[in-house]
Design a protein around this motif. Structure first.
Motif, PDB file in Angstrom:
ATOM      1  N   THR A  87      47.870  34.955  44.355  1.00 10.92           N
ATOM      2  CA  THR A  87      46.864  33.904  44.235  1.00 10.92           C
ATOM      3  C   THR A  87      47.287  32.652  44.990  1.00 10.92           C
ATOM      4  O   THR A  87      46.455  31.983  45.624  1.00 10.92           O
ATOM      5  N   ASN A 152      40.039  36.583  51.494  1.00 11.13           N
ATOM      6  CA  ASN A 152      38.768  37.267  51.280  1.00 11.13           C
ATOM      7  C   ASN A 152      37.668  36.469  51.978  1.00 11.13           C
ATOM      8  O   ASN A 152      37.488  35.274  51.697  1.00 11.13           O
ATOM      9  N   ASN A 155      35.013  34.707  49.731  1.00  9.44           N
ATOM     10  CA  ASN A 155      35.531  33.511  49.078  1.00  9.44           C
ATOM     11  C   ASN A 155      35.695  32.365  50.068  1.00  9.44           C
ATOM     12  O   ASN A 155      35.467  31.199  49.742  1.00  9.44           O
ATOM     13  N   VAL A 200      37.351  28.154  40.764  1.00 13.15           N
ATOM     14  CA  VAL A 200      36.550  29.386  40.819  1.00 13.15           C
ATOM     15  C   VAL A 200      37.203  30.424  41.726  1.00 13.15           C
ATOM     16  O   VAL A 200      37.374  31.590  41.344  1.00 13.15           O
ATOM     17  N   ILE A 201      37.597  29.999  42.919  1.00 17.11           N
ATOM     18  CA  ILE A 201      38.206  30.933  43.865  1.00 17.11           C
ATOM     19  C   ILE A 201      39.545  31.426  43.332  1.00 17.11           C
ATOM     20  O   ILE A 201      39.888  32.611  43.487  1.00 17.11           O
ATOM     21  N   TYR A 204      38.775  34.132  40.890  1.00 16.52           N
ATOM     22  CA  TYR A 204      38.401  35.366  41.583  1.00 16.52           C
ATOM     23  C   TYR A 204      39.651  36.111  42.066  1.00 16.52           C
ATOM     24  O   TYR A 204      39.795  37.327  41.851  1.00 16.52           O
ATOM     25  N   TYR A 205      40.529  35.385  42.724  1.00 18.83           N
ATOM     26  CA  TYR A 205      41.724  36.013  43.279  1.00 18.83           C
ATOM     27  C   TYR A 205      42.650  36.528  42.179  1.00 18.83           C
ATOM     28  O   TYR A 205      43.211  37.629  42.293  1.00 18.83           O
ATOM     29  N   VAL A 207      41.966  37.445  39.092  1.00 20.58           N
ATOM     30  CA  VAL A 207      41.401  38.635  38.435  1.00 20.58           C
ATOM     31  C   VAL A 207      41.559  39.861  39.327  1.00 20.58           C
ATOM     32  O   VAL A 207      41.878  40.962  38.853  1.00 20.58           O
ATOM     33  N   TYR A 208      41.349  39.671  40.634  1.00 19.37           N
ATOM     34  CA  TYR A 208      41.519  40.788  41.570  1.00 19.37           C
ATOM     35  C   TYR A 208      42.950  41.313  41.533  1.00 19.37           C
ATOM     36  O   TYR A 208      43.184  42.526  41.437  1.00 19.37           O
ATOM     37  N   TYR A 277      40.546  32.913  31.049  1.00 20.15           N
ATOM     38  CA  TYR A 277      39.209  32.557  31.528  1.00 20.15           C
ATOM     39  C   TYR A 277      38.624  31.315  30.867  1.00 20.15           C
ATOM     40  O   TYR A 277      38.049  30.466  31.568  1.00 20.15           O
ATOM     41  N   PHE A 284      34.203  27.073  36.484  1.00 19.78           N
ATOM     42  CA  PHE A 284      33.571  28.277  37.012  1.00 19.78           C
ATOM     43  C   PHE A 284      32.071  28.083  37.175  1.00 19.78           C
ATOM     44  O   PHE A 284      31.492  28.396  38.213  1.00 19.78           O
ATOM     45  N   ALA A 288      30.566  27.689  40.906  1.00 13.21           N
ATOM     46  CA  ALA A 288      29.748  28.821  41.347  1.00 13.21           C
ATOM     47  C   ALA A 288      28.357  28.370  41.755  1.00 13.21           C
ATOM     48  O   ALA A 288      27.803  28.818  42.760  1.00 13.21           O
TER      49      ALA A 288
END
Length: 295
Positions: A87, A152, A155, A200-201, A204-205, A207-208, A277, A284, A288
């Motif tokens: 991340t 990404n 993103n 937010v980004i 995303y990262y 969680v991935y 989260y 978020f 978003a």
């Protein structure tokens, strides 16, 4: 304050909307309740399919066996390392790419952005990517988990759009008139102002990386480097699930224990992200929505 009276059309529209939302919540919530209930129930009842949405014969037996396994703790440590390191690399590279692409005075910016979008849809594929990673000597290393997907494109576009819609050109001009450099402007103005999209980004990262097992499946052969999700995969779909059960018990008992362990390890693997989260939820929603505005 006078509230306007709802018309019949508005009333039925809201009723239908709430009904759809309730159905979606039920469809999402019931499987989670089933997994959680099964993890706290007797493994025998779980194997017999008698657990639905409420635990029966409460027990922590499945959790104790999961937490006693060294592979789970090693996988936790590896996944935490991949998530934090990955991340951090993602955020640094994405920010350093999105900021200049958001500047209208960047020569060739549209061409670079178009090339990135093209590569987002048309990639070399798995085999060429693996050959590159192998030739770089990254196979069976930590870097194989964090470098191949360091940026990404989606993103990056979201962050760039947020920069364009949030940072007025006058702010940039005022900062440069005061002697601010591009680096100082990025560090002291852009990043503090754009905390919502950064959060937010980052979510995303993270969680991935936390859920990723395919990268490890392709690039890692050393079990000492396996992330938690790959350990989970081995437990769920291979015969290694029997390693959690004691060898002095019968085969049927081991299978019953295995059923409870499957649900317990799903909860153990998902819990950190569920805890993480809520702390970013306010960012978020804001990030978003603002990042979705097309500029």
């Amino acid at each position: 304050m006078v509230r306007s009276k709802l018309t019949d059309e508005d009333f039925w529209f809201r009723a239908a909307l709430y009904f759809v939302i309730a159905c979606v919540v039920v469809c999402v919530l019931l499987p989670l309740l089933n997994v959680l209930s099964s993890s706290f129930s007797s493994p025998t009842l779980v194997a017999q399919g008698k657990i639905l949405f409420w635990p029966q014969e409460w027990t922590l037996q499945s959790y104790s066996k999961v937490l006693e396994n060294k592979d789970v703790w090693r996988g936790y440590g590896n996944t935490l390392l991949y998530t934090v390191l990955g991340t951090a690399i993602n955020m640094i590279l994405t920010t350093l790419a999105a900021y200049p692409l958001s500047r209208s005075d960047l020569k060739g910016g549209r061409l670079i952005l178009g090339l990135l979008i093209f590569l987002m849809y048309f990639q070399g594929g798995l085999i060429p990517t693996y050959l590159i990673v192998k030739n770089l000597g990254l196979v069976n290393t930590v870097w194989a988990m964090v470098l191949p997907h360091a940026v990404n494109t989606f993103n990056l576009i979201v962050m760039r759009t947020y920069f364009i819609s949030t940072l007025p050109k006058e702010l940039q001009e005022a900062a440069f008139m005061d002697g601010c450099s591009n680096t100082r402007y990025l560090w002291s103005v852009v990043i503090p102002v754009c905390k919502p999209i950064m959060a937010v980004i980052a979510l995303y990262y993270s969680v991935y990386h936390w859920n990723d097992f395919f990268q490890a499946l392709i690039y890692l052969n050393d079990k000492q480097l396996y992330p938690l999700q790959l350990v989970l995969r081995d437990i769920l779909i291979s015969s290694k699930v029997d390693d959690f059960a004691t060898l002095d018990e019968g085969y049927a008992d081991r299978l019953f224990q295995a059923e409870g362990i499957k649900y317990a390890i799903i909860v153990v693997a998902s819990l950190p992200m569920l805890i993480f989260y809520p702390f970013l939820q306010k960012y978020f929603v804001t990030g978003a929505l603002a990042g979705s505005v097309k500029g």
